[in-house]
Design an enzyme around this catalytic site. Structure first.
Site, PDB file in Angstrom:
ATOM      1  N   ASP A  22      25.060  41.598  33.204  1.00  0.00           N
ATOM      2  CA  ASP A  22      25.412  42.432  32.049  1.00  0.00           C
ATOM      3  C   ASP A  22      24.266  43.395  31.779  1.00  0.00           C
ATOM      4  O   ASP A  22      23.141  42.974  31.510  1.00  0.00           O
ATOM      5  CB  ASP A  22      25.661  41.526  30.841  1.00  0.00           C
ATOM      6  CG  ASP A  22      25.812  42.295  29.540  1.00  0.00           C
ATOM      7  OD1 ASP A  22      26.132  43.497  29.591  1.00  0.00           O
ATOM      8  OD2 ASP A  22      25.622  41.684  28.468  1.00  0.00           O
ATOM      9  N   ASP A  26      26.931  43.289  26.133  1.00  0.00           N
ATOM     10  CA  ASP A  26      28.189  42.857  25.530  1.00  0.00           C
ATOM     11  C   ASP A  26      28.633  41.486  26.049  1.00  0.00           C
ATOM     12  O   ASP A  26      29.719  41.022  25.723  1.00  0.00           O
ATOM     13  CB  ASP A  26      29.293  43.889  25.771  1.00  0.00           C
ATOM     14  CG  ASP A  26      29.620  44.085  27.254  1.00  0.00           C
ATOM     15  OD1 ASP A  26      28.951  43.450  28.110  1.00  0.00           O
ATOM     16  OD2 ASP A  26      30.527  44.885  27.561  1.00  0.00           O
ATOM     17  N   ASP A  30      28.870  44.175  34.598  1.00  0.00           N
ATOM     18  CA  ASP A  30      29.365  45.537  34.794  1.00  0.00           C
ATOM     19  C   ASP A  30      28.793  46.141  36.073  1.00  0.00           C
ATOM     20  O   ASP A  30      27.995  45.516  36.776  1.00  0.00           O
ATOM     21  CB  ASP A  30      29.020  46.400  33.578  1.00  0.00           C
ATOM     22  CG  ASP A  30      27.588  46.216  33.114  1.00  0.00           C
ATOM     23  OD1 ASP A  30      26.676  46.303  33.958  1.00  0.00           O
ATOM     24  OD2 ASP A  30      27.372  45.951  31.911  1.00  0.00           O
ATOM     25  N   ASP A  99      38.234  45.155  45.886  1.00  0.00           N
ATOM     26  CA  ASP A  99      39.450  44.362  45.765  1.00  0.00           C
ATOM     27  C   ASP A  99      40.612  45.311  45.501  1.00  0.00           C
ATOM     28  O   ASP A  99      40.544  46.149  44.599  1.00  0.00           O
ATOM     29  CB  ASP A  99      39.315  43.385  44.593  1.00  0.00           C
ATOM     30  CG  ASP A  99      39.842  42.001  44.921  1.00  0.00           C
ATOM     31  OD1 ASP A  99      40.974  41.930  45.435  1.00  0.00           O
ATOM     32  OD2 ASP A  99      39.140  41.015  44.664  1.00  0.00           O
ATOM     33  N   ASP A 201      44.572  41.636  47.794  1.00  0.00           N
ATOM     34  CA  ASP A 201      45.025  40.477  47.039  1.00  0.00           C
ATOM     35  C   ASP A 201      46.442  40.080  47.456  1.00  0.00           C
ATOM     36  O   ASP A 201      47.310  40.935  47.667  1.00  0.00           O
ATOM     37  CB  ASP A 201      44.992  40.840  45.545  1.00  0.00           C
ATOM     38  CG  ASP A 201      45.280  39.674  44.632  1.00  0.00           C
ATOM     39  OD1 ASP A 201      44.555  38.680  44.699  1.00  0.00           O
ATOM     40  OD2 ASP A 201      46.252  39.770  43.852  1.00  0.00           O
ATOM     41  N   GLU A 264      43.987  38.473  51.764  1.00  0.00           N
ATOM     42  CA  GLU A 264      44.019  37.146  51.134  1.00  0.00           C
ATOM     43  C   GLU A 264      45.350  36.491  51.475  1.00  0.00           C
ATOM     44  O   GLU A 264      46.415  37.002  51.132  1.00  0.00           O
ATOM     45  CB  GLU A 264      43.874  37.244  49.617  1.00  0.00           C
ATOM     46  CG  GLU A 264      43.829  35.865  48.978  1.00  0.00           C
ATOM     47  CD  GLU A 264      44.158  35.869  47.491  1.00  0.00           C
ATOM     48  OE1 GLU A 264      43.678  34.954  46.794  1.00  0.00           O
ATOM     49  OE2 GLU A 264      44.894  36.754  47.028  1.00  0.00           O
ATOM     50  N   HIS A 325      36.495  32.909  43.804  1.00  0.00           N
ATOM     51  CA  HIS A 325      36.744  32.897  42.366  1.00  0.00           C
ATOM     52  C   HIS A 325      37.949  32.059  41.958  1.00  0.00           C
ATOM     53  O   HIS A 325      38.240  31.943  40.769  1.00  0.00           O
ATOM     54  CB  HIS A 325      36.940  34.333  41.869  1.00  0.00           C
ATOM     55  CG  HIS A 325      38.106  35.023  42.497  1.00  0.00           C
ATOM     56  ND1 HIS A 325      38.130  35.390  43.827  1.00  0.00           N
ATOM     57  CD2 HIS A 325      39.306  35.390  41.999  1.00  0.00           C
ATOM     58  CE1 HIS A 325      39.279  35.962  44.111  1.00  0.00           C
ATOM     59  NE2 HIS A 325      40.014  35.971  43.021  1.00  0.00           N
ATOM     60  N   ASP A 326      38.665  31.489  42.937  1.00  0.00           N
ATOM     61  CA  ASP A 326      39.865  30.703  42.648  1.00  0.00           C
ATOM     62  C   ASP A 326      39.706  29.212  42.920  1.00  0.00           C
ATOM     63  O   ASP A 326      40.562  28.425  42.525  1.00  0.00           O
ATOM     64  CB  ASP A 326      41.045  31.204  43.495  1.00  0.00           C
ATOM     65  CG  ASP A 326      41.571  32.549  43.040  1.00  0.00           C
ATOM     66  OD1 ASP A 326      41.474  32.842  41.838  1.00  0.00           O
ATOM     67  OD2 ASP A 326      42.067  33.307  43.886  1.00  0.00           O
TER      68      ASP A 326
END
Length: 529
Positions: A22, A26, A30, A99, A201, A264, A325-326
């Site tokens: 970050d 926030d 990013d 992605d 994806d 993927e 990430h899954d």
């Protein structure tokens, strides 16, 4: 393999942008944060950074619901920030992979707003609309990957639209030539900005059965399993016509120099390899997730590797994924000691490896309090442990407040051990898992046998996995103890062998005719025939 492409020689590093760095206080990562941390990737030695979705999105599925494919979501920055990131990455010798989410858009995308406005709108056929069943219910029995029916009734027009994932993610109709043309233009937009490739994806979902037949029952389904497993996805995914689409995507990339198309695909391996396409006209790298799914057993892994190698089409380049990430993080799945062995496995097998951010410091799955759960899958099917938040927590950079990730409370909580398990601290420890990753990557660069060499299994008993890597006159041997007891390994069949690296990072040199593998130890050896 003398002239191997960069995506064959190299290592891909996945960044989940919300959780990497970050830069503006926030609590959410990013693009500028990624740019600020590029030197970590250079120091580590990887070749490419794959960035999960950063496009304009209402964030119903954290960026996998795209409202504008050619603009950056403001919470991540701007197109100028993106261009700066790409330019600096390239200057540092890093490739950038984006992605690409072509199966569905956000319900807030301008295309869908037009499509749902009336039955005769020119973009009506850009999405998948069907009349209700005779009883007024959904058109067929297809299930959403996130639970519940995959059909949502639109009261204004009286039809249902299809969504393979969230109701806020309507599927595009890839049988429509206009949709294809528009999406190929999206690829060109980013390629023209210097992107080096795409991870696509759910690429196997793009084409659905033309007759929308019911999916057959799955006889092995149990109510304790995710609802998507209730039926076999025979007609809602992996249709034969999808390979034409993948071939066309590949053709777009072929107009540019050395770009890579990664797909993927969560399918049995014999179906995964079909996505290389006839004559290798499909994806350069259909993602191979078997290291995420195979039980951590040496014999099972050995058979899996051999089968995968045997199923690859002639010239097809293998690849390996240890975390993403899954799925559960490797350190959580096999334990901290075996996570080191897993790192050696990933980085010494034949094929392109993908490293998930944080795995290089042994980040665990992080327990998420109920009030902080974010992932819609976990919310939609509570009690099944399907939430992916535990593997998406902020990168642990330092031992100061908020782990150097942010100056405020992050969007997801940090692990309990972040003050000890962070990049800054582990960099100073020459025996740490971070040092192991860096040493493995350095050896992979130094020895072409590891990056592009041949693979051959070596028969071993018990919970030891062994294989050879060869390139021209170079001969390397990898021996991995996946068990918790020491193992005496006979090396006499190989002649003289020298230990180049132990996963414990505490020994090297001549090994003699045998070597004792300690519990949860892997060795990389050079064989001098």
């Amino acid at each position: 393999m003398q002239d191997a492409f960069w995506w064959q020689r190299g290592i891909v590093y996945q960044v989940y942008p919300r959780s990497f760095q970050d830069s503006d206080g926030d609590g959410i990562g990013d693009l500028e944060g990624i740019r600020q941390r590029l030197d970590h990737l250079v120091w580590l030695g990887v070749d490419a950074v794959w960035i999960s979705p950063i496009f304009v999105s209402p964030m119903a599925d954290f960026g996998y619901d795209v409202a504008d494919y050619c603009a950056i979501e403001p919470m991540f920055g701007s197109l100028e920030d993106f261009d700066r990131l790409v330019a600096e990455a390239h200057a540092k010798g890093l490739k950038v992979i984006l992605d690409f989410v072509p199966n569905h858009t956000s319900e807030q995308h301008a295309w869908f707003r037009e499509s749902r406005s009336s039955r005769d709108n020119p973009k009506r056929d850009w999405y998948i609309w069907r009349d209700p069943a005779p009883d007024g219910g959904p058109p067929n029995n297809w299930i959403s990957n996130f639970g519940g029916s995959a059909w949502q009734r639109d009261e204004a027009t009286g039809q249902y639209y299809y969504h393979a994932f969230l109701v806020q993610q309507p599927d595009l109709n890839w049988r429509n030539p206009q949709v294809r043309a528009a999406m190929y233009d999206v690829l060109r937009f980013w390629l023209d900005r210097g992107v080096d490739g795409f991870r696509v994806d759910v690429i196997w979902h793009l084409i659905k059965d033309v007759d929308f037949r019911d999916n057959p029952d799955n006889a092995g389904y149990q109510p304790s399993q995710p609802m998507i497993g209730r039926f076999q996805q025979t007609y809602s995914a992996d249709r034969p016509e999808v390979h034409e689409v993948v071939r066309n995507m590949r053709a777009v990339l072929e107009d540019y120099d050395e770009r890579v198309l990664i797909g993927e695909i969560y399918l049995p391996v014999e179906r995964v390899v079909a996505y290389y396409g006839e004559g290798l006209s499909g994806a350069h790298l259909p993602f191979n997730f078997q290291l995420l799914e195979t039980p951590w057993d040496a014999r099972l892994l050995a058979r899996m590797i051999e089968r995968y190698e045997g199923l690859l089409p002639p010239g097809g380049w293998p690849n390996w994924v240890l975390g993403n990430h899954d799925r559960q993080r490797i350190a959580a799945r096999v334990g901290e000691a075996q996570a080191r062995v897993a790192a050696m496995l990933l980085l010494t097998l034949r094929g392109t490896p993908t490293v998930y951010y944080g795995d290089e410091i042994g980040m665990p799955d992080v327990a998420i309090p109920p009030e902080r759960v974010q992932d819609p899958w976990g919310v939609n099917e509570p009690g099944l442990g399907l939430g992916r938040d535990p593997v998406r927590t902020p990168m642990q950079w330092a031992g100061d407040n908020f782990a150097g990730f942010s100056t405020v409370e992050p969007w997801l909580p940090l692990s309990d051990d972040w003050r000890e398990k962070n990049v800054e601290r582990l960099k100073e420890d020459r025996h740490s898992i971070l040092s192991l990753y860096r040493n493995l990557i350095s050896l992979r660069r130094a020895h072409r046998a590891l990056s592009v060499g041949d693979y051959a299994a070596v028969a071993r008993d018990g919970n030891v996995l062994a294989y050879e890597r060869r390139f021209e006159g170079e001969h390397l041997l990898v021996i991995l103890n996946l068990g918790h007891e020491k193992q005496l390994e006979d090396l006499s069949m190989f002649g003289d062998a020298t230990i180049l690296l132990s996963t414990h990072l505490d020994r090297e040199g001549a090994s003699g005719s045998s070597v004792v593998l300690r519990p949860s130890e892997g060795l990389l050896l050079r064989v001098d025939s």
